[in-house]
Write a protein that holds these residues in place. Structure first.
Motif, PDB file in Angstrom:
ATOM      1  N   UNK A  97       0.839  -1.192   0.000  1.00  0.00           N
ATOM      2  CA  UNK A  97       0.000   0.000   0.000  1.00  0.00           C
ATOM      3  C   UNK A  97       0.879   1.248   0.000  1.00  0.00           C
ATOM      4  N   UNK A  98       1.938   1.224   0.835  1.00  0.00           N
ATOM      5  CA  UNK A  98       2.843   2.373   0.913  1.00  0.00           C
ATOM      6  C   UNK A  98       3.404   2.711  -0.460  1.00  0.00           C
ATOM      7  N   UNK A 262      -7.040   2.793  10.363  1.00  0.00           N
ATOM      8  CA  UNK A 262      -7.547   1.736   9.505  1.00  0.00           C
ATOM      9  C   UNK A 262      -6.625   1.492   8.324  1.00  0.00           C
ATOM     10  N   UNK A 263      -6.088   2.582   7.796  1.00  0.00           N
ATOM     11  CA  UNK A 263      -5.317   2.499   6.563  1.00  0.00           C
ATOM     12  C   UNK A 263      -3.851   2.778   6.873  1.00  0.00           C
ATOM     13  N   UNK A 264      -3.140   1.733   7.225  1.00  0.00           N
ATOM     14  CA  UNK A 264      -1.761   1.950   7.659  1.00  0.00           C
ATOM     15  C   UNK A 264      -0.806   1.926   6.488  1.00  0.00           C
ATOM     16  N   UNK A 265       0.215   2.808   6.564  1.00  0.00           N
ATOM     17  CA  UNK A 265       1.348   2.738   5.652  1.00  0.00           C
ATOM     18  C   UNK A 265       2.583   2.468   6.506  1.00  0.00           C
ATOM     19  N   UNK A 266       3.720   2.293   5.880  1.00  0.00           N
ATOM     20  CA  UNK A 266       4.915   1.874   6.612  1.00  0.00           C
ATOM     21  C   UNK A 266       5.245   2.844   7.743  1.00  0.00           C
ATOM     22  N   UNK A 267       5.145   4.153   7.465  1.00  0.00           N
ATOM     23  CA  UNK A 267       5.538   5.125   8.477  1.00  0.00           C
ATOM     24  C   UNK A 267       4.590   5.073   9.676  1.00  0.00           C
ATOM     25  N   UNK A 268       3.285   5.002   9.437  1.00  0.00           N
ATOM     26  CA  UNK A 268       2.346   4.960  10.556  1.00  0.00           C
ATOM     27  C   UNK A 268       2.432   3.619  11.274  1.00  0.00           C
ATOM     28  N   UNK A 269       2.784   2.573  10.540  1.00  0.00           N
ATOM     29  CA  UNK A 269       2.967   1.261  11.164  1.00  0.00           C
ATOM     30  C   UNK A 269       4.129   1.298  12.160  1.00  0.00           C
ATOM     31  N   UNK A 270       5.240   1.880  11.721  1.00  0.00           N
ATOM     32  CA  UNK A 270       6.404   1.988  12.602  1.00  0.00           C
ATOM     33  C   UNK A 270       6.039   2.802  13.839  1.00  0.00           C
ATOM     34  N   UNK A 271       5.295   3.881  13.636  1.00  0.00           N
ATOM     35  CA  UNK A 271       4.878   4.745  14.737  1.00  0.00           C
ATOM     36  C   UNK A 271       4.043   3.955  15.744  1.00  0.00           C
TER      37      UNK A 271
END
Lengths: 314, 357
Positions: A97-98, A262-271
């Protein structure tokens, strides 16, 4: 006089045109090593090391540790986190997605930014400066407040949906919030100035008479664009794309606000791994993988650009 | 046979008139130069013929067809730009082939014509080079080949040699003249360099402030300048104020203490006399008296500055062993009546624009 100097430069082979080639040999004897350059660049190198290299190395080391809910972070050195991420379809989805969002944003920025820069260049003096300011304006506003603005516009009762419904273009509100569409639109708005600046720089090198030359040879305006202008600004579009892609792939604020949990990307996932799950090693692993993927993609693209345009632009 | 006709062509910009009612006829196969200082309207005229600027008045017909009604890409003109304007992302051969591609000429013919064009300009070995890897002179030749290969009905050259160094420029002048003889294309050359215009053209059009000052063969314009501007712009000249009178002995002009017969009819009143430094000599009688201020040895010739009652004059004498006056000497300068040009009194701005050039 200036004209004749120009032509002299053109007559010299490219290697000799480099002023360094004409410089007299250094005055000092060769065996005496000068320390001045190293000393002078030491502060910069120290800053670079402390603020970038050390944290990066620590992040990498952290990603090798393991984590358990009851035991916390354990000082082990293994690649388990990497194996977890590379084998889990949930992480695949987030990374895909990212990079899908980053790719779409890059294409949209190129589609909007390149014509924008071209039109700007053809504008007359007072309007050009004003329009350039408007284009670059988004950079002057904090990314958070700008994204919150988009959130206001995007809601199901927001201005965009109400406007579209009032115009009769849609019957039910479009889902912008917490969708990829919303993230892509907001990121494109944020990042298009970088594309404009990059294409602008390559347009500056374009001889304005070249378009007239093509016209005089019988090319229509569209052919002039396609065969003459576009090939010359492709390096600018590609370098702009690299910047936009890197920034879009590692963007945090926009996906965090528009995409939400709901819609995670790599940066928000790491956060989230760092601050919610408290699984620091896993968060660090995500960060390292994002960095690696970004480097691979960008270096690969750069190579492509350099090889393709080595002959023409140097 | 009249080929290209400019009729009252005019271009106004917001606060000045760049080209003011310019009318000109060009014969087929002729090489004509638009010559003048920067800002005289020569490039603007060229741009209107090419279609890059819209004319505000007047007509241009080429071979009987109205040129201004056509779009620039439909005019079929060849243009060589000052900056050459080559396509940097294409090789020399691709640059030359571009115009042929636009004309949808098949591959085999195209390759043959490109090779011929590159051969014409002496670049047959350089077809696969990119412009950045070529010298200024070579780029110039590619630009010329690119413009000529489409067999243009008219070739426009906008200061084509001004970006080359002196030696290269001379070489290209000869080259250009040779190519013009070979292909026989009608050419319009825009230049501010009077020696270039004189070396290349069948006729020169001297322009100043948007207006044509004189249209003549180079020699005619040099020997018989129509006015003070032309006299000053084409090489060095001595411009002396005088008084034209019409008496029983015919028309004469009085310059300080000398009187010269004038061959063409001219109204009485203030006038000016122009004579080239190399046409002036030291005479015993019947000339203009003065004092030698300086004399400078220049190898093949001597340069004198002579102070006369009509003003300071420049005199060039060949270094051929004949006795020459010393500095401070009282002399008398004279010239043959057919070597001078007489014109109505100089407009005051003529000498100022010479400086600006």
């Amino acid at each position: 006089m200036a004209a004749s100097t120009d032509s002299q430069v053109a007559d010299i082979p490219p290697s000799a045109a480099n002023p360094a080639a004409h410089a007299p040999p250094p005055a000092s004897r060769p065996h005496r090593r000068s320390w001045a350059p190293y000393l002078l660049s030491a502060p910069g190198i120290a800053l670079f090391a402390v603020l970038l290299l050390v944290p990066l190395a620590m992040t990498f080391l952290l990603s090798l540790n393991s984590f358990s809910f009851y035991g916390g972070i354990a000082d082990v050195w293994q690649f388990d986190n990497y194996i977890d991420i590379l084998t889990d379809s949930y992480f695949h989805e987030v990374f895909l997605r990212t990079f899908r969002i980053a790719a779409v944003v890059t294409v949209l920025c190129a589609l909007f930014g390149a014509p924008e820069a071209y039109i700007l260049r053809r504008m007359d003096s007072p309007w050009r400066g004003l329009c350039l300011l408007i284009v670059l304006g988004p950079l002057l506003i904090s990314v958070v407040s700008r994204t919150l603005g988009w959130a206001l516009l995007f809601g199901s009762t927001g201005l965009v949906n109400q406007g579209l419904m009032a115009l009769g273009l849609i019957a039910t509100p479009i889902e912008f919030m917490y969708t990829e569409t919303g993230v892509v639109i907001a990121l494109t708005h944020v990042l298009v100035p970088f594309m404009v600046l990059s294409v602008w720089a390559s347009l500056q090198r374009l001889d304005p008479q070249v378009e007239n030359a093509a016209l005089s040879l019988g090319a229509g305006p569209l052919t002039v664009m396609r065969r003459v202008v576009l090939p010359q600004i492709v390096p600018g579009i590609l370098s702009g794309s690299i910047i936009v892609f890197a920034l879009a792939a590692s963007a945090f604020a926009t996906p965090a606000i528009i995409g939400g949990r709901r819609l995670k990307v790599a940066a928000t996932l790491a956060y989230d791994e760092f601050l919610n799950t408290l699984n620091w090693p896993l968060g660090a692993t995500v960060a390292v993988l994002l960095l690696l993927a970004n480097i691979v993609i960008i270096v690969g693209c750069n190579r492509l650009v350099e090889r393709r345009y080595k002959q023409v632009f140097e | 046979m009249t080929y290209l006709v400019l009729d009252q062509l005019t271009k106004r910009f917001s606060n000045w008139t760049a080209v003011d009612r310019v009318s000109l006829t060009v014969e087929k196969g002729e090489l004509i130069s638009l010559l003048g200082p920067s800002g005289c309207g020569k490039t603007t005229t060229l741009q209107m013929i090419a279609g890059f600027l819209d004319a505000d008045g007047g007509r241009v017909t080429l071979d009987g067809q109205d040129l201004l009604a056509k779009k620039p890409n439909e005019r079929g003109l060849g243009i060589v730009f000052q900056s050459y304007a080559l396509f940097p992302h294409m090789t020399a051969a691709e640059n030359v082939a571009f115009g042929l591609e636009m004309r949808r000429i098949n591959r085999a013919d195209r390759d043959r014509m490109v090779a011929d064009a590159l051969k014409l300009v002496g670049l047959e070995q350089y077809g696969d080079r990119h412009p950045r890897r070529m010298s200024g002179g070579q780029q110039q030749r590619v630009a010329l080949a690119r413009a000529l290969v489409i067999k243009p009905s008219l070739l426009l050259l906008d200061e084509p040699l001004s970006n080359l160094d002196a030696k290269m420029r001379e070489e290209m002048q000869i080259e250009l003249r040779r190519i013009q003889r070979t292909v026989g294309t009608t050419m319009i050359l825009v230049t501010h360099d009077q020696s270039e215009a004189m070396a290349l053209s069948d006729r020169v059009v001297v322009m100043n402030k948007g207006r044509i000052q004189q249209v003549a063969t180079p020699q005619e314009a040099y020997d018989r300048p129509a006015n003070a501007f032309v006299a000053n712009f084409l090489g060095r000249t001595n411009l002396l104020p005088g008084l034209v009178g019409n008496g029983p002995a015919g028309t004469t002009i009085v310059v300080a203490d000398s009187v010269w017969p004038v061959s063409q009819p001219l109204p009485s009143g203030p006038g000016a006399l122009a004579v080239r430094p190399e046409k002036v000599g030291f005479v015993d009688a019947g000339g203009l008296s003065g004092t030698v201020r300086t004399r400078v040895f220049q190898g093949t010739q001597w340069l004198f500055e002579v102070e006369t009652a009509a003003g300071r004059m420049t005199v060039i004498r060949q270094h051929d062993g004949s006795p020459l006056p010393a500095e401070g000497g009282r002399v008398m300068v004279g010239w043959r009546a057919e070597d001078m040009a007489v014109m109505p009194a100089a407009e005051p701005e003529a000498s100022a624009s010479r400086e600006a050039a």
